[in-house]
Design a protein around this motif. Structure first.
Motif, PDB file in Angstrom:
ATOM      1  N   ALA A   1      51.218  49.644  58.251  1.00  0.00           N
ATOM      2  CA  ALA A   1      50.573  50.060  57.038  1.00  0.00           C
ATOM      3  C   ALA A   1      51.763  50.472  56.037  1.00  0.00           C
ATOM      4  O   ALA A   1      51.766  50.076  55.088  1.00  0.00           O
ATOM      5  CB  ALA A   1      49.895  51.397  57.145  1.00  0.00           C
ATOM      6  N   TYR A   2      52.963  51.125  56.766  1.00  0.00           N
ATOM      7  CA  TYR A   2      54.102  51.609  56.053  1.00  0.00           C
ATOM      8  C   TYR A   2      54.742  50.354  55.836  1.00  0.00           C
ATOM      9  O   TYR A   2      55.279  50.346  54.702  1.00  0.00           O
ATOM     10  CB  TYR A   2      54.808  52.553  56.913  1.00  0.00           C
ATOM     11  CG  TYR A   2      55.824  53.065  56.169  1.00  0.00           C
ATOM     12  CD1 TYR A   2      55.544  54.303  55.228  1.00  0.00           C
ATOM     13  CD2 TYR A   2      57.324  52.808  56.103  1.00  0.00           C
ATOM     14  CE1 TYR A   2      56.517  54.756  54.437  1.00  0.00           C
ATOM     15  CE2 TYR A   2      58.035  53.618  55.480  1.00  0.00           C
ATOM     16  CZ  TYR A   2      57.971  54.694  54.596  1.00  0.00           C
ATOM     17  OH  TYR A   2      58.816  55.304  53.754  1.00  0.00           O
TER      18      TYR A   2
ATOM     19  N   LYS B   1      47.912  52.717  68.071  1.00  0.00           N
ATOM     20  CA  LYS B   1      47.876  53.752  66.663  1.00  0.00           C
ATOM     21  C   LYS B   1      49.066  53.690  66.015  1.00  0.00           C
ATOM     22  O   LYS B   1      49.239  53.672  64.868  1.00  0.00           O
ATOM     23  CB  LYS B   1      47.737  55.076  67.286  1.00  0.00           C
ATOM     24  CG  LYS B   1      47.556  56.183  66.088  1.00  0.00           C
ATOM     25  CD  LYS B   1      47.192  57.663  66.754  1.00  0.00           C
ATOM     26  CE  LYS B   1      46.962  58.769  65.693  1.00  0.00           C
ATOM     27  NZ  LYS B   1      46.698  60.036  66.301  1.00  0.00           N
ATOM     28  N   THR B   2      50.292  53.701  66.860  1.00  0.00           N
ATOM     29  CA  THR B   2      51.600  53.682  66.353  1.00  0.00           C
ATOM     30  C   THR B   2      52.093  52.210  65.648  1.00  0.00           C
ATOM     31  O   THR B   2      52.629  52.378  64.510  1.00  0.00           O
ATOM     32  CB  THR B   2      52.807  54.011  67.292  1.00  0.00           C
ATOM     33  OG1 THR B   2      52.617  53.047  68.334  1.00  0.00           O
ATOM     34  CG2 THR B   2      52.809  55.547  67.558  1.00  0.00           C
TER      35      THR B   2
ATOM     36  N   MET C   1      60.053  54.563  62.811  1.00  0.00           N
ATOM     37  CA  MET C   1      58.571  54.228  62.937  1.00  0.00           C
ATOM     38  C   MET C   1      58.659  53.024  64.179  1.00  0.00           C
ATOM     39  O   MET C   1      57.801  52.949  65.077  1.00  0.00           O
ATOM     40  CB  MET C   1      57.810  53.883  61.851  1.00  0.00           C
ATOM     41  CG  MET C   1      57.612  55.053  60.749  1.00  0.00           C
ATOM     42  SD  MET C   1      56.541  54.579  59.348  1.00  0.00           S
ATOM     43  CE  MET C   1      55.097  54.518  59.945  1.00  0.00           C
TER      44      MET C   1
ATOM     45  N   ASP D   1      48.985  55.095  73.109  1.00  0.00           N
ATOM     46  CA  ASP D   1      49.350  55.381  71.671  1.00  0.00           C
ATOM     47  C   ASP D   1      49.775  54.212  71.045  1.00  0.00           C
ATOM     48  O   ASP D   1      50.154  54.360  69.826  1.00  0.00           O
ATOM     49  CB  ASP D   1      50.202  56.656  71.540  1.00  0.00           C
ATOM     50  CG  ASP D   1      49.734  57.985  72.006  1.00  0.00           C
ATOM     51  OD1 ASP D   1      48.307  58.118  71.862  1.00  0.00           O
ATOM     52  OD2 ASP D   1      50.332  58.789  72.348  1.00  0.00           O
TER      53      ASP D   1
ATOM     54  N   LYS E   1      49.803  50.657  64.274  1.00  0.00           N
ATOM     55  CA  LYS E   1      49.034  50.468  62.807  1.00  0.00           C
ATOM     56  C   LYS E   1      49.462  51.284  61.638  1.00  0.00           C
ATOM     57  O   LYS E   1      49.721  50.902  60.559  1.00  0.00           O
ATOM     58  CB  LYS E   1      47.493  51.234  63.171  1.00  0.00           C
ATOM     59  CG  LYS E   1      46.527  50.033  63.788  1.00  0.00           C
ATOM     60  CD  LYS E   1      45.063  50.909  63.932  1.00  0.00           C
ATOM     61  CE  LYS E   1      44.013  49.659  64.491  1.00  0.00           C
ATOM     62  NZ  LYS E   1      42.840  50.377  64.603  1.00  0.00           N
ATOM     63  N   LYS E   2      50.119  52.340  62.316  1.00  0.00           N
ATOM     64  CA  LYS E   2      51.022  53.140  61.249  1.00  0.00           C
ATOM     65  C   LYS E   2      52.170  52.351  60.611  1.00  0.00           C
ATOM     66  O   LYS E   2      52.547  52.408  59.489  1.00  0.00           O
ATOM     67  CB  LYS E   2      51.265  54.230  61.774  1.00  0.00           C
ATOM     68  CG  LYS E   2      50.348  55.579  62.045  1.00  0.00           C
ATOM     69  CD  LYS E   2      50.693  56.783  62.908  1.00  0.00           C
ATOM     70  CE  LYS E   2      51.716  57.537  61.942  1.00  0.00           C
ATOM     71  NZ  LYS E   2      52.036  58.833  62.716  1.00  0.00           N
ATOM     72  N   TYR E   3      52.989  51.769  61.751  1.00  0.00           N
ATOM     73  CA  TYR E   3      54.095  50.983  61.451  1.00  0.00           C
ATOM     74  C   TYR E   3      53.817  49.723  60.472  1.00  0.00           C
ATOM     75  O   TYR E   3      54.277  49.614  59.459  1.00  0.00           O
ATOM     76  CB  TYR E   3      54.855  50.485  62.450  1.00  0.00           C
ATOM     77  CG  TYR E   3      55.930  49.367  62.338  1.00  0.00           C
ATOM     78  CD1 TYR E   3      57.183  50.124  61.785  1.00  0.00           C
ATOM     79  CD2 TYR E   3      55.813  48.240  62.304  1.00  0.00           C
ATOM     80  CE1 TYR E   3      58.282  49.248  61.536  1.00  0.00           C
ATOM     81  CE2 TYR E   3      56.729  47.468  62.060  1.00  0.00           C
ATOM     82  CZ  TYR E   3      58.037  47.841  61.659  1.00  0.00           C
ATOM     83  OH  TYR E   3      58.986  46.800  61.225  1.00  0.00           O
TER      84      TYR E   3
END
Length: 252
Positions: free
Chosen positions: A139-140, A132-133, A118, A129, A135-137
């Motif tokens: 959160a994980y 967005k990426t 990630m 992007d 935020k995903k990282y």
């Protein structure tokens, strides 16, 4: 909760005994070794094993006992627990079982692999992007930190009615032999690991963690004890039945 060892309230009403509280109950006529005693879990964190009853973990229980006036000393008891406590093992050190260490290693490696993939996606993402990426990282990463601080959050919460236990036992005396039969319904108290999703995702961009559960369990038991000459002979036998009736659930 663990600071309270046992606390029981008991009512005697003629041939009946009714009791409830945080209790340890031993089923079976074996001598400190039982195959039909399933209500209380074991604490294996101290491998200098204490007496059998002392390494059992007390459980909230409700028990009803009927002592028949028949000459065979028939005794019937039923037990219900609203929750289940799983067996406890050392999380680290020389007494940590290999299975638990192996599982911990797989979880750490999987989480680390996913984080690295990630993070690489963040570095190679287009400007459109990137947010967005990230935020995903993020959160994980928060998810991983939560697991690291509380690894048992991956396991099912057994403090739920889904893990209630119930059982019925009858014992009687026939001549010199004490005999009994019993039935238990609940769950296996040692962790079951399903590796299917993990293995199928091993070549994927992100890997799945193994699935953890406590298998459903029914135990049909028999027991007997007798004094033969100078020997005290005791025996227990049990048929352990899971929900893998067809034999095709390889992870059970």
């Amino acid at each position: 909760w663990d600071m309270l060892d046992e606390l029981t309230a008991r009512l005697y009403a003629g041939d009946w005994v009714i009791e409830g509280g945080k209790m340890r109950v031993v089923w079976g006529k074996g001598d400190k070794l039982h195959v039909i005693d399933n209500f209380n879990a074991n604490d294996y964190t101290d491998f200098v094993i204490p007496d059998y009853i002392d390494r059992r973990i007390a459980e909230p229980m409700f028990r009803v006992i009927y002592n028949s006036p028949l000459s065979v000393n028939l005794r019937i008891e039923g037990i219900v627990t609203p929750v289940m406590t799983a067996d406890r093992f050392a999380k680290s050190g020389e007494w940590s079982p290999f299975k638990m260490a192996k599982i911990s290693g797989i979880v750490r490696d999987t989480l680390g692999y996913n984080l690295s993939r990630m993070l690489a996606a963040v570095k190679t993402s287009t400007p459109a992007d990137t947010e967005k990426t990230i935020k995903k990282y993020t959160a994980y990463l928060s998810h991983v930190n939560g697991i690291n601080s509380n690894p048992e959050s991956l396991y099912p919460d057994t403090a739920a009615l889904e893990y209630a236990q119930a059982g019925l036992r009858a014992t009687a005396t026939f001549g010199p032999v004490d005999m009994g039969v019993s039935y238990y319904y609940g769950h296996n108290k040692q962790l079951s690991v399903n590796m299917k999703n993990y293995l199928s995702s091993y070549t994927s961009a992100l890997r799945n963690l193994p699935e953890f559960s406590y298998d459903k369990l029914q135990v049909f038991g028999i027991e007997a004890a007798a004094a033969i000459w100078r020997f005290n002979v005791r025996a227990e036998g049990a048929y352990n039945m899971t929900d893998d009736f067809a034999g095709d659930k390889s992870w059970v």
